[in-house]
Design a protein around this motif. Structure first.
Motif, PDB file in Angstrom:
ATOM      1  N   ASP A  34      -9.410  -5.183   8.133  1.00 22.50           N
ATOM      2  CA  ASP A  34      -8.630  -4.612   7.028  1.00 22.50           C
ATOM      3  C   ASP A  34      -8.936  -3.132   6.792  1.00 22.50           C
ATOM      4  N   TYR A  53       0.883  -1.168   0.000  1.00 21.42           N
ATOM      5  CA  TYR A  53       0.000   0.000   0.000  1.00 21.42           C
ATOM      6  C   TYR A  53       0.915   1.210   0.000  1.00 21.42           C
ATOM      7  N   CYS A  75      -1.967  -7.488   2.139  1.00 23.18           N
ATOM      8  CA  CYS A  75      -2.385  -6.422   3.039  1.00 23.18           C
ATOM      9  C   CYS A  75      -1.743  -6.640   4.397  1.00 23.18           C
ATOM     10  N   GLY A  81      -4.516  -7.845   6.418  1.00 24.70           N
ATOM     11  CA  GLY A  81      -5.424  -8.776   5.779  1.00 24.70           C
ATOM     12  C   GLY A  81      -5.669  -9.990   6.660  1.00 24.70           C
ATOM     13  N   ASN A  96      -6.468  -7.123  -2.763  1.00 29.70           N
ATOM     14  CA  ASN A  96      -5.063  -6.825  -3.051  1.00 29.70           C
ATOM     15  C   ASN A  96      -4.243  -8.115  -3.138  1.00 29.70           C
TER      16      ASN A  96
END
Length: 461
Positions: A421, A133, A262, A265, A258
Motif C-alpha cells: 500500500d 485518494y 485503496c 490495499g 482508508n
C-alpha cells in the motif's frame, strides 16, 4: 447536463453542488488550453519545475482546510492528516528527475550526422480523477504532464468535487499561462462526448473497470493515448520465514486503512500453514482495536465508506461468503457505529474462504479481507495469479532473492517485499490484466506523457 453533487458520507447531507460546464464554456476552455500549451512548451524544463514547486507550496498551505474537507467528502479520519506527505514526495521527485527523464536520446556518433530523439509534449492531457485518494492519484499525472510541456484539464469525481477547486487554487499561485491548467466540472456524458470528438491528446483515468471500458470505447478511432488504472484485488503472501508480528501489523493496516478504499490495499491474504493460526489470531486482535465513527473525531481510526452503495457491495460479498461456509471473526456489534443501509461498516476478517466466493475474487474496495492457508510457494503463487486483476502483490519473507524470484512469477504491476500500500515515485505505477494499461510516475511516466521525435541531420559538404 446534470449538476455534480457531493453527498457527505458522514451525515448524508449535500456538501457541495456545482453546475457542469456549458458547451460554449468548454469550447473556450479547450481553445485557451491549446494556446497556453504552445507558450508553455517554450519554457525551459527547469522553470516549469520551479513553478510546480510554487504550486506545491500553495497546496501544502491549504492542508488545514483540506483535511476536514476530505473527511466530509469521502470519510477519511482527520487524525491521518490528509495526503500531503505523499503529494510532496511525488512532486519533488518529478521536479528533481524531470530534466534527466526528458533529455534527448543520443545514439552513438556517426560522422557527418547529428542524430537524436527528443521527447516532445503530447499537447492536451485530460485527467479523470477518483475520490479515494483524490490528491495523490491526480498529482501522479498532473505534475509530470505539466513539467513535460503539456496543458492539463482536470475532471474530478463528484464525490470529491472540492479537491479540483483546491488544485485550481494552488495552480493559480504558480503564475502559469492562462488556461494551461483548468479544473472543469463535467458529467459522464459530457466527458465521453469530448473524448469521442478527439478533444484531447492523452487521457488518464483512474476508476472502475467499467469506467475504463467506457473511456476506451469513447476514445475508439481517435488515436488518443490512454492511461488506465482500474480495479484491483491485491494479494499478500506470508511465507514461513516471515517476521510474523511485523507482517500482521503492516498487512492489517494495508487492508483497513482508508476503510479499505485503496487502489493497492490488501484484499486477500495467503499464509503458510505453519504461521496461519497465529497470523489469524494476531490480525483479529489488532483489527478489533479499530474505532469506527465520525471521521471528524480525533479518536476515530476507521471512517465511513464514501457511499452507502459501496458499503452494501462489501456487505453482500460478506453475506455470500458466510452462506458458503466462511467464518467471520469480528462481531459488528462491537462497533456501535455500524449500521445497515449506511456507509458506516465495521471491519471484518474472514477465514474458511476460497476462490468460489466473490470476496476472494471480485474487488471489494472496503474493510473486509479473507485469509487462506497455503502449503508452499507454488500454491501461493497459483492463488495470487487466480485473479482478473494485477496491480500490486506483497511477499512477507526474510529472503530478498526468494521474493524477487517469486515476484517474477506473479502477474502484477508492482511486487513488494515486507511492505504494501505505497507508491514509490521512482518506480513505475502500472498494472496488468483488467487493472489497466499504461503507467505513471518514474521516468516511464514522463515518457508516456510525451512523444518521441527523431532528428536525422546531415551536415552539408
Amino acid at each position: 447536463m446534470t449538476d455534480q453533487i457531493c453527498i457527505s458520507p458522514v451525515d448524508g447531507r449535500e456538501l457541495a453542488r456545482r453546475p457542469t460546464e456549458s458547451a460554449a464554456a468548454m469550447e473556450a476552455i479547450l481553445a485557451d488550453a491549446r494556446r497556453a500549451q504552445l507558450e508553455w512548451a517554450e519554457v525551459p524544463i527547469a522553470e516549469r519545475g520551479r513553478k510546480m514547486l510554487v504550486f506545491l507550496d500553495a497546496l501544502l498551505g491549504l492542508n488545514q482546510q483540506i483535511i476536514p474537507e476530505l473527511a466530509l467528502q469521502m470519510g477519511r479520519p482527520v487524525r491521518f492528516g490528509g495526503e500531503m506527505r505523499g503529494v510532496e514526495e511525488r512532486v519533488k521527485h518529478c521536479v528533481a528527475t524531470a530534466e534527466a527523464s526528458l533529455a534527448p536520446i543520443v545514439p552513438e556518433p556517426k560522422p557527418g550526422f547529428r542524430r537524436m530523439i527528443k521527447r516532445t509534449p503530447l499537447g492536451l492531457v485530460f485527467v479523470i480523477a477518483p475520490w479515494n485518494y483524490p490528491f495523490l492519484t491526480a498529482v501522479n499525472t498532473i505534475v509530470p504532464a505539466l513539467i513535460a510541456g503539456n496543458a492539463v484539464l482536470l475532471k474530478h469525481a463528484a464525490q470529491t468535487i472540492l479537491v479540483g477547486e483546491r488544485f485550481q487554487e494552488a495552480m493559480d499561485k504558480a503564475d502559469l499561462p492562462k488556461g494551461l491548467f483548468r479544473n472543469v466540472v463535467l458529467d459522464h456524458e459530457q466527458a465521453g462526448a469530448l473524448i469521442a470528438a478527439g478533444a484531447f491528446d492523452h487521457i488518464n483515468f483512474t476508476g472502475s473497470v467499467a469506467g475504463g471500458r467506457a473511456v476506451e470505447k469513447a476514445a475508439a478511432g481517435t488515436f488518443t493515448s490512454l492511461g488506465l488504472e482500474l480495479g484491483g484485488k491485491d494479494p499478500a503472501y506470508v511465507r514461513a520465514d516471515a517476521d510474523l508480528d511485523f507482517a500482521i501489523e503492516n498487512i492489517v493496516d494495508g487492508a483497513f486503512y482508508n476503510s479499505g478504499q485503496c487502489c493497492c490495499g490488501v484484499e486477500r491474504i495467503y499464509v503458510h500453514e505453519s504461521l496461519y493460526d497465529r497470523f489469524v489470531a494476531g490480525a483479529v486482535e489488532l483489527t478489533s482495536r479499530y474505532v469506527l465513527g465520525n471521521p471528524l473525531d480525533d479518536a476515530t481510526t476507521l471512517g465511513p465508506m464514501s457511499a452507502a452503495r459501496f458499503a452494501e457491495t462489501v456487505r453482500s460479498q460478506t453475506r455470500e461468503a458466510l452462506q458458503k461456509g466462511a467464518k467471520a471473526h469480528l462481531d459488528p456489534k462491537a462497533f456501535p457505529a455500524d449500521r445497515e443501509g449506511t456507509p458506516y461498516l465495521a471491519p471484518q476478517i474472514l477465514t474458511g474462504v476460497d476462490h468460489s466466493m466473490r470476496v476472494m475474487v471480485e474487488e471489494s474496495f472496503g474493510p473486509v479481507v479473507g485469509i487462506m492457508k497455503v502449503r508452499d510457494d507454488d500454491e501461493a503463487v497459483r492463488l495470487m495469479n487466480d485473479s482478473p486483476y494485477g496491480l500490486t502483490a506483497s511477499i512477507w519473507t526474510r529472503e530478498v532473492d526468494v521474493a524477487e524470484a517469486l515476484g517474477d512469477r506473479i502477474q502484477t504491476g508492482t511486487v513488494y517485499m515486507n511492505r504494501c500500500d505505497y507508491l514509490d515515485p521512482a518506480l513505475a505505477w502500472t498494472g496488468v490484466k483488467d487493472t489497466g494499461r499504461g503507467a505513471s510516475l518514474s521516468e516511464i511516466g514522463f515518457q508516456l506523457l510525451t512523444r518521441p521525435k527523431s532528428f536525422h541531420l546531415r551536415e552539408a559538404r
